[in-house]
Write an enzyme that holds these catalytic residues in place. Structure first.
Site, short mmCIF file in Angstrom:
data_model
loop_
_atom_site.label_atom_id
_atom_site.label_comp_id
_atom_site.label_asym_id
_atom_site.label_seq_id
_atom_site.Cartn_x
_atom_site.Cartn_y
_atom_site.Cartn_z
N CYS A 138 -2.09 -2.54 7.68
CA CYS A 138 -2.03 -3.45 6.54
C CYS A 138 -0.77 -4.30 6.52
O CYS A 138 -0.82 -5.45 6.10
CB CYS A 138 -2.19 -2.66 5.24
N LYS A 186 -7.09 -4.89 -3.13
CA LYS A 186 -7.87 -5.42 -2.02
C LYS A 186 -8.94 -4.43 -1.60
O LYS A 186 -8.89 -3.26 -1.95
CB LYS A 186 -6.96 -5.77 -0.83
N ASP A 238 0.79 -1.24 0.00
CA ASP A 238 0.00 0.00 0.00
C ASP A 238 0.82 1.29 0.00
O ASP A 238 0.50 2.23 0.73
CB ASP A 238 -0.94 0.00 1.19
#
Length: 204
Positions: A141, A102, A16
């Site tokens: 994450c 995601k 990310d």
């Protein structure tokens, strides 16, 4: 101190590293931009050995359940197709990077790059047994990706290439403790590659 010998069965997973998670973004991680340089070094290290590079991303619909307007904990961020959802322009992703999207449906959130993405079977099909994980954010994450990956893969975590949100002071340190306690191996970049300050078990 143990040198990490990279070979077939190794891959890099960048979590990310998106514009909205960098300082100035809609959900900016403090000092998140400081991970870009070490991650670029990791990319160079893995590509020099023709090893695969994966990059996960939040890819949310406009009314995603994690957004405050829908009762979630976060401001709107990483809406699919927006500039904020894009990877940092300073990140030197290779042309053949494998992108893992995601949390791309309205009703389901996902902190882990393994959650609902098919990443684990894709890695196994490619013969990947060990992942180096880095990115944003340590306490969300990255943490969830590492914990989800550990049952199936050896996980190397590169602390200098990740940063925490720290909604509560110490969240990042607590996340590191959890990852290490679950079996992740801490490694760091050296002049010649990756090294671990603990003796490794099985080598690839």
């Amino acid at each position: 101190m143990s040198a990490i010998v990279l070979g077939q069965g190794d891959a890099l997973l960048i979590v990310d590293l998106q514009v909205d998670f960098l300082p100035g973004g809609k959900l900016g991680v403090p000092h998140g931009d400081q991970v870009i340089a070490p991650i670029n070094r990791l990319i160079d290290l893995y590509r020099a050995r023709a090893l695969p590079v994966y990059a996960s991303r939040d890819w949310h619909p406009e009314l995603h359940c994690s957004f405050a307007g829908q009762g979630g904990p976060w401001p709107p961020h990483c809406v699919a197709g927006t500039d904020g959802a894009g990877f940092s322009s300073e990140l030197n992703l290779p042309d053949d990077v494998i992108v893992v999207s995601k949390a791309d449906t309205v009703e389901v959130d996902a902190y882990s790059a393994f959650s609902g993405t098919g990443l684990a079977p894709a890695l196994r099909a490619r013969g990947i047994r060990r992942l180096a994980v880095c990115g944003l954010a340590t306490d969300y994450c990255v943490l969830n990706t590492v914990l989800d990956g550990l049952p199936d893969f050896e996980i190397l975590i590169v602390a200098e290439a990740m940063r925490a949100v720290d909604v509560q002071p110490g969240d990042g340190d607590h996340a590191m403790t959890r990852m290490l306690g679950a079996g992740a191996v801490p490694v760091r970049l050296s002049e010649h590659g990756l090294v671990a300050d603990v003796e490794l078990g099985a080598r690839l």
